[in-house]
Design a protein around this motif. Structure first.
Motif, PDB file in Angstrom:
ATOM      1  N   VAL A  70      45.680  55.249  53.064  1.00  0.00           N
ATOM      2  CA  VAL A  70      45.366  54.993  51.535  1.00  0.00           C
ATOM      3  C   VAL A  70      44.015  53.934  51.563  1.00  0.00           C
ATOM      4  N   ASP A  71      42.895  54.394  51.008  1.00  0.00           N
ATOM      5  CA  ASP A  71      41.793  53.516  51.033  1.00  0.00           C
ATOM      6  C   ASP A  71      41.999  52.085  50.320  1.00  0.00           C
ATOM      7  N   GLN A  72      41.960  51.201  51.156  1.00  0.00           N
ATOM      8  CA  GLN A  72      42.283  49.904  50.560  1.00  0.00           C
ATOM      9  C   GLN A  72      41.133  49.385  49.809  1.00  0.00           C
ATOM     10  N   PRO A  73      41.157  49.245  48.314  1.00  0.00           N
ATOM     11  CA  PRO A  73      40.098  48.802  47.547  1.00  0.00           C
ATOM     12  C   PRO A  73      39.230  47.497  48.125  1.00  0.00           C
ATOM     13  N   LEU A  74      40.227  46.747  48.538  1.00  0.00           N
ATOM     14  CA  LEU A  74      39.628  45.245  49.039  1.00  0.00           C
ATOM     15  C   LEU A  74      39.362  45.218  50.432  1.00  0.00           C
ATOM     16  N   MET A  75      38.383  46.194  50.963  1.00  0.00           N
ATOM     17  CA  MET A  75      38.332  46.427  52.396  1.00  0.00           C
ATOM     18  C   MET A  75      37.124  45.238  53.063  1.00  0.00           C
ATOM     19  N   PRO A  76      36.071  45.134  52.009  1.00  0.00           N
ATOM     20  CA  PRO A  76      34.970  44.368  52.936  1.00  0.00           C
ATOM     21  C   PRO A  76      35.696  42.997  53.477  1.00  0.00           C
ATOM     22  N   LYS A  77      34.902  42.793  54.793  1.00  0.00           N
ATOM     23  CA  LYS A  77      35.522  41.409  55.478  1.00  0.00           C
ATOM     24  C   LYS A  77      34.969  40.263  54.821  1.00  0.00           C
ATOM     25  N   GLN A  78      33.780  40.504  54.541  1.00  0.00           N
ATOM     26  CA  GLN A  78      33.176  39.104  53.790  1.00  0.00           C
ATOM     27  C   GLN A  78      33.510  39.070  52.253  1.00  0.00           C
ATOM     28  N   PHE A  79      34.126  38.348  51.844  1.00  0.00           N
ATOM     29  CA  PHE A  79      34.480  38.023  50.407  1.00  0.00           C
ATOM     30  C   PHE A  79      33.530  36.869  49.734  1.00  0.00           C
ATOM     31  N   HIS A  80      33.197  36.957  48.433  1.00  0.00           N
ATOM     32  CA  HIS A  80      32.800  35.447  47.918  1.00  0.00           C
ATOM     33  C   HIS A  80      32.897  35.528  46.458  1.00  0.00           C
ATOM     34  N   LEU A  81      32.870  34.395  45.930  1.00  0.00           N
ATOM     35  CA  LEU A  81      33.476  34.230  44.414  1.00  0.00           C
ATOM     36  C   LEU A  81      32.714  35.232  43.443  1.00  0.00           C
ATOM     37  N   GLY A  82      31.395  35.507  43.860  1.00  0.00           N
ATOM     38  CA  GLY A  82      30.469  36.311  42.565  1.00  0.00           C
ATOM     39  C   GLY A  82      31.103  37.633  42.673  1.00  0.00           C
ATOM     40  N   MET A  83      31.987  38.164  43.576  1.00  0.00           N
ATOM     41  CA  MET A  83      32.627  39.547  43.639  1.00  0.00           C
ATOM     42  C   MET A  83      33.567  39.545  42.470  1.00  0.00           C
ATOM     43  N   PHE A  84      34.045  38.574  41.905  1.00  0.00           N
ATOM     44  CA  PHE A  84      35.125  38.633  41.221  1.00  0.00           C
ATOM     45  C   PHE A  84      34.886  38.155  39.592  1.00  0.00           C
ATOM     46  N   GLU A  85      35.344  38.782  38.900  1.00  0.00           N
ATOM     47  CA  GLU A  85      35.510  38.281  37.505  1.00  0.00           C
ATOM     48  C   GLU A  85      36.755  37.447  37.159  1.00  0.00           C
ATOM     49  N   ILE A  86      36.740  36.345  36.748  1.00  0.00           N
ATOM     50  CA  ILE A  86      38.001  35.391  36.746  1.00  0.00           C
ATOM     51  C   ILE A  86      38.642  35.576  35.418  1.00  0.00           C
ATOM     52  N   GLY A  87      39.953  35.947  35.369  1.00  0.00           N
ATOM     53  CA  GLY A  87      40.530  35.882  34.037  1.00  0.00           C
ATOM     54  C   GLY A  87      41.487  34.814  33.868  1.00  0.00           C
TER      55      GLY A  87
END
Ligand SMILES: Cc1nn(C)cc1-c1nc2c(-c3cnn(Cc4ccccc4)c3)c(Cl)cnc2[nH]1
Length: 288
Positions: free
Chosen positions: A1-18
């Protein structure tokens, strides 16, 4: 199953906050969507300023990340990744579509036996998985359980879990209701790190699901005394099978508590949890 959240480096700009989903002793949780994949998750935000340096809490968060990142089980909330900026630590968590279980429990007062048995069967399956990895949760209670969109439950908040054996002293806060006798009595700290503490808490959870309050609920002093003596009364309207399971888990001697594999095959669990299978077999005409 391809995990959608695979990149090793995350940062806040990658997310839209609800919208905010809730808050705990440390931090808040927001609904979030990862922009490139549209993947919905829950973003737990902890302020470094609130985790006093060198305090137990900072280590607790580190342990929560280390332990929960390596777990994959349908009844355990997934931790997909984490990142931090100058002021905050972010945990990227699985979004549980139906929220906190304790709110459902409070709203319904108590669960019918078939629902309680299904939840306890799922808890036993998750705890067996954890114990096979030598992880002890140590803080099983309704407040640390979330519910997925299909009504399945998910253990969350591994802040108190440890890899057994562990010689850390843990300072306890929050409710005493779920503590096993060996964690109430001083001087038996080595027993704090035995998986069997989770069996006691599973018994307390079973009782609270069925009765709507914890078995030793009282003033803090009295709660400790009643836990140390396993002094509880189970209302007569609780079925005899459910009473039997509760009594086999709320045993003072950790070694005499019912093992998880026997919880999963206990008559009360079988009676309420394999119905689907029996019905399916009936349909197939195997009449088992
Ligand atoms: C609330 C709520 N309503 N609905 C319909 C879904 C949810 C929902 N909540 C969550 C939550 C969630 C929210 N609060 N908390 C409690 C908390 C918060 C901060 C620190 C420690 C503990 C967990 C999560 Cl993690 C993961 N998924 C969640 N889903």
């Amino acid at each position: 199953v391809d995990q959608p959240l695979m990149p090793k480096q995350f940062h806040l700009g990658m997310f839209e906050i609800g919208r905010p989903l809730g808050k705990g002793k440390f931090g808040r949780v927001y609904l979030a969507r990862e922009r490139s994949s549209n993947f919905i998750c829950a973003l737990k935000v902890l302020y470094k300023s609130e985790l006093q340096h060198g305090s137990g809490v900072e280590k607790q968060v580190r342990r929560e990340i280390e332990i929960q990142s390596n777990l994959r089980h349908p009844n355990i909330l997934k931790l997909y990744g984490h990142f931090h900026d100058s002021k905050r630590i972010f945990l990227i968590l699985e979004f549980a579509g139906k929220g906190e279980l304790y709110k459902h429990l409070r709203r319904e007062n108590r669960f019918p036996e078939w629902k309680a048995a299904q939840y306890i069967a799922q808890m036993a399956s998750a705890l067996r998985y954890l114990h096979r990895k030598h992880v002890i949760h140590r803080d099983i209670k309704p407040e640390n359980i979330l519910m997925g969109i299909h009504g399945e439950i998910k253990i969350s908040d591994f802040g108190w879990s440890v890899h057994a054996p562990n010689n850390r002293r843990a300072t306890l806060c929050g409710t005493l209701d779920y503590l096993p006798p060996e964690m109430i009595k001083s001087g038996s700290n080595d027993k704090w790190y035995n998986e069997k503490v989770d069996l006691w808490s599973l018994g307390v959870l079973t009782y609270e699901f069925l009765v709507g309050e914890a078995p030793f609920e009282d003033t803090p002093i009295m709660t400790q005394k009643r836990i140390a003596r396993a002094d509880m009364t189970i209302p007569e309207w609780v079925s005899k099978e459910a009473k039997d399971l509760i009594k086999r888990l709320l045993v003072l001697d950790p070694d005499k508590r019912l093992p998880l594999e026997d919880v999963q095959t206990h008559p009360w669990i079988i009676k309420h949890c394999v119905k689907g299978e029996r019905a399916a077999n009936r349909e197939k005409g195997s009449g088992k």
